[in-house]
Enzyme design. Structure first.
Site, PDB file in Angstrom:
ATOM      1  N   LYS A   5      -2.585   6.424   1.543  1.00 38.91           N
ATOM      2  CA  LYS A   5      -2.391   6.907   2.917  1.00 38.91           C
ATOM      3  C   LYS A   5      -1.478   8.135   2.889  1.00 38.91           C
ATOM      4  CE  LYS A   5      -2.307   4.526   7.329  1.00 38.91           C
ATOM      5  NZ  LYS A   5      -3.520   5.127   7.874  1.00 38.91           N
ATOM      6  N   GLU A  53     -16.144   6.101   4.757  1.00 38.36           N
ATOM      7  CA  GLU A  53     -15.420   5.576   5.918  1.00 38.36           C
ATOM      8  C   GLU A  53     -15.342   6.665   6.974  1.00 38.36           C
ATOM      9  OE1 GLU A  53     -11.252   4.695   5.274  1.00 38.36           O
ATOM     10  OE2 GLU A  53     -11.096   6.189   3.700  1.00 38.36           O
ATOM     11  N   ARG A  64       0.837  -1.204   0.000  1.00 40.44           N
ATOM     12  CA  ARG A  64       0.000   0.000   0.000  1.00 40.44           C
ATOM     13  C   ARG A  64       0.873   1.257   0.000  1.00 40.44           C
ATOM     14  NH1 ARG A  64      -4.492   0.099   4.501  1.00 40.44           N
ATOM     15  NH2 ARG A  64      -2.732   0.709   5.789  1.00 40.44           N
TER      16      ARG A  64
HETATM   17  N1  PLP Z   1      -9.204   4.147   6.693  1.00 39.98           N
HETATM   18  C1  PLP Z   1      -8.380   5.130   7.060  1.00 39.98           C
HETATM   19  C2  PLP Z   1      -8.694   6.509   6.614  1.00 39.98           C
HETATM   20  C3  PLP Z   1      -7.254   4.855   7.849  1.00 39.98           C
HETATM   21  O1  PLP Z   1      -6.431   5.826   8.240  1.00 39.98           O
HETATM   22  C4  PLP Z   1      -7.017   3.528   8.256  1.00 39.98           C
HETATM   23  C5  PLP Z   1      -5.834   3.202   9.054  1.00 39.98           C
HETATM   24  O2  PLP Z   1      -4.853   2.748   8.576  1.00 39.98           O
HETATM   25  C6  PLP Z   1      -7.906   2.533   7.848  1.00 39.98           C
HETATM   26  C7  PLP Z   1      -8.979   2.879   7.074  1.00 39.98           C
HETATM   27  C8  PLP Z   1      -7.690   1.118   8.235  1.00 39.98           C
HETATM   28  O3  PLP Z   1      -6.680   0.528   7.485  1.00 39.98           O
HETATM   29  P1  PLP Z   1      -5.836  -0.673   8.049  1.00 39.98           P
HETATM   30  O4  PLP Z   1      -6.807  -1.722   8.419  1.00 39.98           O
HETATM   31  O5  PLP Z   1      -4.979  -1.087   6.910  1.00 39.98           O
HETATM   32  O6  PLP Z   1      -5.083  -0.159   9.205  1.00 39.98           O
HETATM   33  C1  COI Z   2      -4.029   3.091  11.547  1.00 40.85           C
HETATM   34  O1  COI Z   2      -5.017   2.462  11.928  1.00 40.85           O
HETATM   35  O2  COI Z   2      -2.921   2.589  11.435  1.00 40.85           O
HETATM   36  C2  COI Z   2      -4.124   4.494  11.199  1.00 40.85           C
HETATM   37  O3  COI Z   2      -3.247   4.988  10.544  1.00 40.85           O
HETATM   38  C3  COI Z   2      -5.253   5.271  11.638  1.00 40.85           C
HETATM   39  C4  COI Z   2      -4.846   6.526  12.304  1.00 40.85           C
HETATM   40  C5  COI Z   2      -6.078   7.334  12.456  1.00 40.85           C
HETATM   41  C6  COI Z   2      -4.183   6.292  13.629  1.00 40.85           C
END
Ligand code: PLP
Ligand code: COI
Length: 340
Positions: free
Chosen positions: A183, A219, A81
């Site tokens: 991200k 989201e 990612r």
């Molecule tokens: N959506 C957003 C905007 C996020 O910042 C995060 C955190 O990483 C997620 C979703 C969840 O992603 P992940 O499950 O890969 O941590």
């Molecule tokens: C994560 O879950 O890793 C994120 O980056 C979310 C953040 C809002 C702490």
């Protein structure tokens, strides 16, 4: 010898740990990288990150398993990612194998800060990259730094695993064909006003709707949604402008292959939300945080699962996912990477 921290009472906050990994990109290539104790960064006032927010990041966790191993969860997907984020922001890609090595090194070097099994805390790992050379016309930097630090954390929401109250936001988080699917730090800067405003009004998070029509669920600022239908199906919103959550993709797999649930990854109309039985936020930081009430401009959508505890199916998903992460339940091939 573990660090002497009150593991059970950690919040989601930065605690400086002894070592971080740094690699610099200069003259078209990454240097060999190193662990360092230096947590301060010195750079030009005109660095690309400072002027035009050229930065992206990742988030993953290390866990102590029931049998005392230290493991990370699907770090290869974070590397992939971050590659996509870097490409979209005209930044050089930090190679996947090197990303994985850096995770291993940072966790191993800070081993004393990996919270013990059963403490409710985990080690949050934050890889990030930024344009470090001078930029004044709008263009990408020529030099970059890749960095990775880690910090022990407790629950993201202060309620822990108790249901939270969120609101439908009037602000947008991402634009159609914008950067919502990567991200990028800029997405989070965009969301700061909305989250402060939500907190000031007594809500834990914002539910963002699709920016083009404001009729579909996207989201929150830091997590994807999961919904459970009254007949026990898992539904997760599909959109080009949300972050492809690794937790959400893992939950969908667990739901189907471990719990035998039907899974639908599709567009979700906001209108449908009142008919769901359970709702949760999922992400590395959020793990699975149940949602009890969604406030739509004063009108409350009360999830039948209530405000006291996680919905029944959400709980099963939570127990299975965290069971896999903590080594209590056998993981699918390739999901767990042990730190030696
Ligand atoms: N959506 C957003 C905007 C996020 O910042 C995060 C955190 O990483 C997620 C979703 C969840 O992603 P992940 O499950 O890969 O941590
Ligand atoms: C994560 O879950 O890793 C994120 O980056 C979310 C953040 C809002 C702490």
């Amino acid at each position: 010898m573990g660090a002497n921290l009150d593991w059970g009472n950690l919040g989601f906050a930065y605690v400086r740990t002894p070592y971080r990994y740094v690699s610099d990109f200069k003259d078209g290539k990454w240097d060999e990288g190193r662990l360092t104790g230096e947590d301060k960064i010195v750079m030009s006032e005109c660095a690309g990150v400072l002027q035009y927010a050229q930065t992206c990041f990742e988030g993953l966790k290390a866990y102590t398993t029931a049998d005392g191993k230290i493991v990370t969860f699907r770090p290869d997907l974070n590397a992939e990612r971050m590659e996509n984020s870097a490409k979209r922001l005209e930044m050089p890609v930090f190679p996947k194998e090197r990303f994985l090595e850096a995770v291993d090194k940072v966790v191993a070097a800070n081993r004393d800060y990996v919270p013990p099994y059963g403490s409710g805390a985990t080690l949050y790992i934050r890889p990030f990259m930024f344009g470090s050379s001078e930029v004044i016309g709008v263009k990408p930097a020529k030099e970059y730094q890749f960095r990775m630090f880690c910090t022990p954390v407790g629950p993201y929401f202060k309620e822990g695993v108790r249901p939270i109250v969120i609101r439908v936001s009037d602000f947008d988080r991402a634009a159609p064909r914008g950067t919502g699917h990567i991200k990028a730090g800029l997405n989070y800067a965009m969301s700061l006003h909305a989250i402060v405003d939500a907190h000031n009004n007594g809500f834990e998070e914002n539910m963002y709707l699709d920016p083009a029509t404001r009729t579909y669920v996207e989201e929150t600022g830091g997590a994807n949604f999961i919904f459970i239908t009254k007949d026990g199906k898992l539904v997760t919103p599909l959109s080009d402008s949300i972050l492809p959550s690794i937790t959400r993709r893992s939950i969908c797999y667990v739901a189907e292959h471990y719990l035998g649930l039907k899974v639908e990854h599709r567009k979700v109309k906001f209108e449908e939300v009142k008919d769901f039985a359970e709702c949760g936020l999922c992400g590395t930081a959020a793990v699975i945080s149940p949602v009890g009430i969604i406030n739509d401009h004063g009108k409350e959508i009360k999830l039948p699962s209530g405000m006291k505890k996680m919905g029944e199916i959400t709980k099963k998903l939570y127990d299975t996912l965290t069971g896999i992460q903590m080594g209590k339940i056998e993981a699918p091939e390739g999901w767990i990477r042990e730190i030696k």
